[in-house]
Every structure is written in structure tokens, then in C-alpha cells.
Design a protein around this motif. Sequence first.
Motif, PDB file in Angstrom:
ATOM      1  N   HIS A 256      54.674  46.184  25.768  1.00  0.00           N
ATOM      2  CA  HIS A 256      53.877  45.055  26.261  1.00  0.00           C
ATOM      3  C   HIS A 256      53.341  44.265  25.068  1.00  0.00           C
ATOM      4  O   HIS A 256      52.611  44.817  24.239  1.00  0.00           O
ATOM      5  CB  HIS A 256      52.741  45.558  27.156  1.00  0.00           C
ATOM      6  N   PRO A 257      53.689  42.976  24.964  1.00  0.00           N
ATOM      7  CA  PRO A 257      53.448  42.237  23.729  1.00  0.00           C
ATOM      8  C   PRO A 257      52.001  41.857  23.453  1.00  0.00           C
ATOM      9  O   PRO A 257      51.692  41.455  22.323  1.00  0.00           O
ATOM     10  CB  PRO A 257      54.298  40.976  23.904  1.00  0.00           C
ATOM     11  N   PHE A 258      51.117  41.967  24.428  1.00  0.00           N
ATOM     12  CA  PHE A 258      49.764  41.451  24.220  1.00  0.00           C
ATOM     13  C   PHE A 258      48.665  42.512  24.200  1.00  0.00           C
ATOM     14  O   PHE A 258      47.520  42.196  23.862  1.00  0.00           O
ATOM     15  CB  PHE A 258      49.436  40.401  25.288  1.00  0.00           C
ATOM     16  N   THR A 259      48.951  43.734  24.569  1.00  0.00           N
ATOM     17  CA  THR A 259      47.927  44.774  24.615  1.00  0.00           C
ATOM     18  C   THR A 259      48.182  45.778  23.496  1.00  0.00           C
ATOM     19  O   THR A 259      49.278  46.340  23.399  1.00  0.00           O
ATOM     20  CB  THR A 259      47.912  45.478  25.987  1.00  0.00           C
ATOM     21  N   HIS A 260      47.151  46.002  22.669  1.00  0.00           N
ATOM     22  CA  HIS A 260      47.319  46.808  21.464  1.00  0.00           C
ATOM     23  C   HIS A 260      46.143  47.770  21.299  1.00  0.00           C
ATOM     24  O   HIS A 260      45.005  47.436  21.638  1.00  0.00           O
ATOM     25  CB  HIS A 260      47.411  45.907  20.229  1.00  0.00           C
ATOM     26  N   VAL A 261      46.434  48.943  20.776  1.00  0.00           N
ATOM     27  CA  VAL A 261      45.413  49.945  20.481  1.00  0.00           C
ATOM     28  C   VAL A 261      45.019  49.811  19.015  1.00  0.00           C
ATOM     29  O   VAL A 261      45.890  49.838  18.131  1.00  0.00           O
ATOM     30  CB  VAL A 261      45.932  51.369  20.770  1.00  0.00           C
ATOM     31  N   SER A 262      43.736  49.660  18.752  1.00  0.00           N
ATOM     32  CA  SER A 262      43.230  49.492  17.396  1.00  0.00           C
ATOM     33  C   SER A 262      42.616  50.790  16.889  1.00  0.00           C
ATOM     34  O   SER A 262      41.826  51.425  17.590  1.00  0.00           O
ATOM     35  CB  SER A 262      42.178  48.375  17.356  1.00  0.00           C
ATOM     36  N   GLU A 263      42.961  51.163  15.663  1.00  0.00           N
ATOM     37  CA  GLU A 263      42.331  52.323  15.032  1.00  0.00           C
ATOM     38  C   GLU A 263      40.885  52.021  14.653  1.00  0.00           C
ATOM     39  O   GLU A 263      40.021  52.886  14.723  1.00  0.00           O
ATOM     40  CB  GLU A 263      43.124  52.735  13.785  1.00  0.00           C
ATOM     41  N   ALA A 264      40.630  50.781  14.254  1.00  0.00           N
ATOM     42  CA  ALA A 264      39.286  50.384  13.816  1.00  0.00           C
ATOM     43  C   ALA A 264      38.484  49.838  14.993  1.00  0.00           C
ATOM     44  O   ALA A 264      39.057  49.358  15.979  1.00  0.00           O
ATOM     45  CB  ALA A 264      39.400  49.326  12.724  1.00  0.00           C
ATOM     46  N   PRO A 265      37.154  49.889  14.915  1.00  0.00           N
ATOM     47  CA  PRO A 265      36.333  49.246  15.943  1.00  0.00           C
ATOM     48  C   PRO A 265      36.700  47.765  16.081  1.00  0.00           C
ATOM     49  O   PRO A 265      37.149  47.129  15.112  1.00  0.00           O
ATOM     50  CB  PRO A 265      34.908  49.419  15.406  1.00  0.00           C
ATOM     51  N   ILE A 266      36.530  47.230  17.279  1.00  0.00           N
ATOM     52  CA  ILE A 266      36.993  45.871  17.582  1.00  0.00           C
ATOM     53  C   ILE A 266      35.825  44.953  17.908  1.00  0.00           C
ATOM     54  O   ILE A 266      34.730  45.401  18.258  1.00  0.00           O
ATOM     55  CB  ILE A 266      38.000  45.885  18.754  1.00  0.00           C
ATOM     56  N   ASP A 267      36.070  43.634  17.775  1.00  0.00           N
ATOM     57  CA  ASP A 267      35.045  42.634  18.091  1.00  0.00           C
ATOM     58  C   ASP A 267      35.705  41.431  18.731  1.00  0.00           C
ATOM     59  O   ASP A 267      36.915  41.197  18.579  1.00  0.00           O
ATOM     60  CB  ASP A 267      34.280  42.220  16.828  1.00  0.00           C
TER      61      ASP A 267
END
Length: 328
Positions: A256-267
Motif C-alpha cells: 500500500h503506497p500511502f501507509t507507512h510504519v515509522s520507527e521514530a515518533p511521528i508528528d
Amino acid sequence: MNSKINIGIIGAAGYTGGELLRILIHHPHVAITFAHSKSQAGKPVYATHTDLLGDTDLHFSGESTQELLQLTNLNAIFLCSGHGESQKFLAQHDLPAGLKVIDLSTDFRDESGEFVYGLPELQRDRIIEADRIANPGCFATSIELALLPLAQSQQLTSDVHISAITGSTGAGQALSPTTHFSWRNNNMSIYKAFTHQHLKEIRMSWTLLHPGFDGAIHFVPYRGDFTRGIMANVYTPYSGTLEEAKAMYQHYYAQHPFTHVSEAPIDLKQVVNTNKCLLHLDVHQGQLLVTSIIDNLTKGASGQAVQNMNLLFGLPEDAGLRLKAPSF
């Protein structure tokens, strides 16, 4: 695809209509046949959406929508009027054969009639084969994406708690006491606690993957003192490790091209003005906490509507949607 997709927008003067125009004016495979508005009929689009000055000479159409629908080679319409208006529109108009409909209101999100719920990360294959799409709600999109992988793995086994905040554009363009600058600025408030209208579609989405899910969904929404974006913090009991959860989520969203898991905290600045959803995971004392962020007007509304249009017409899913975040 060689020829352009001819589209029309009903209710083009509001926030979601304006966002559709901003995206579709530069979409490589789209021609905007009309942008209809009763209130702004005859005016240049840039007179209402002032940032579009220099991008388009299109004027708002005010003539009979039935006449507009009969225009040659119209392929799709987006319905951007208020909630309840889409049902009226479809009841009052004779749509040309083969015309695709993408509705951005709440009217058909229960998949009533011929409508398919348009969350690509949930049912992309059904969207591809559909004629009518019910675009998901903004809070619903952010919250659903937070737990779809857990639902698919049959690990959504208990109550879900959600605390989420949205910007002022989530309330629409009409003025009200809680959207007035003097009230909203430097302020926060809770609204529709435990009763928000998106709860039905959230439960529907999770149960499509995990039919046995019957836990309560405790949702507390906040109004924020900013214009765009949603941050949802979603947590529920979970027996696995953080590494297992990350692997599960990365696998689910790999295609899925738009949903991503981030290792770092997000803002929020990472997603504002984009069609992305970013997720950050944490496991604490047997609870999986998923932070999910989107732009309520793009991935939460108009961007996702264009994503659905791309799927309907066999285009690359990300066509016209590689948008830049402000970053700072």
C-alpha cells in the motif's frame, strides 16, 4: 491510459471540493469537465479558492446538474455536498450509464445500495470492480488504519480506546461558534465523546477482517487549535512483542503506497498536505499503542477520493498524489 478521464465535482466550493480541484488540476490523467456550485455559480474558481489563481481559468457551473451530467464523455463525478445531500442528489437525477460515483459524505458508508466502502488498504480489490464508492470519514480513516493489521491477524480481542484530535477544517467551511478564530485559537475541547458518527464505519471495517470482534470502542475526539491534520492514539490489549507487532504491520502495508510504519515518533507536519498515513507502534504493559496521523482533507477526504478514482480507472494508485508535506 491514453485518454483523459472526464470528471465533474458537485459542491466544488467547499473544503473537500477545493482540495479535489487542487489535486485534479495537475493530475496527469484527468480533465475537469465542470465544478458545480449553487452559491458561487458563474464565478472563477480562483475567486473562492484564491490559491488557484494562475492554475486554472475554470468557472463554477450553476446550471442544471442534470444537464451537466449529460455532457459528452463524462466518466466520473465526485459528490462533495453536505451529509444527506448525496442521497437526495441520486434520487433526483438520472445518471448516464457507466458513470462512476465517488461520494464524500456519510450517506452510503454502510455500503447501502451499490456503494463499496472506499478504504483501499481494506478492500482494494472490491474498489477496482466497483461503480460507486463511499469515501471513508477522516477520523475513521486514521483510526481504522491503526488496527487493520491486528484485526486481520485475529488479535483484536478486547475493548479499544481512542483519543484523537482534529484541525478546524474537519468541521467544514460553514461558520459556527466552535470554528470561529477567537474561540478556536489557543483552545481545545472534547466533542461527541463515545457517540461520534464514525464509530459505525470503524466497527464495520474491523469486523470485515475479524468477524468475531465485539469489544467496545471508546472514542474521545478533540477539537484542536490548528487547521489541518488528525492524530489518533489507539490502544488495546496485545500479548505479543513490539518486534512482532512491527513485523505484522509492515507486512500488512507492504503493498500500500500511502501507509507507512515509522520507527521514530511521528508528528502532524510529516503528513499535512499529503495523502500519507504514518503509524508508530509501542507496547507497554500488555497494551499495543498505535499513533496514526493523516491530513483530514487529503487522506481523510479528497486525496483518498482521488486514490479511489485511480483504482476505478486502472491507473497507478498514487497518480497525482505524490504531494509534498510542509516539513517545517
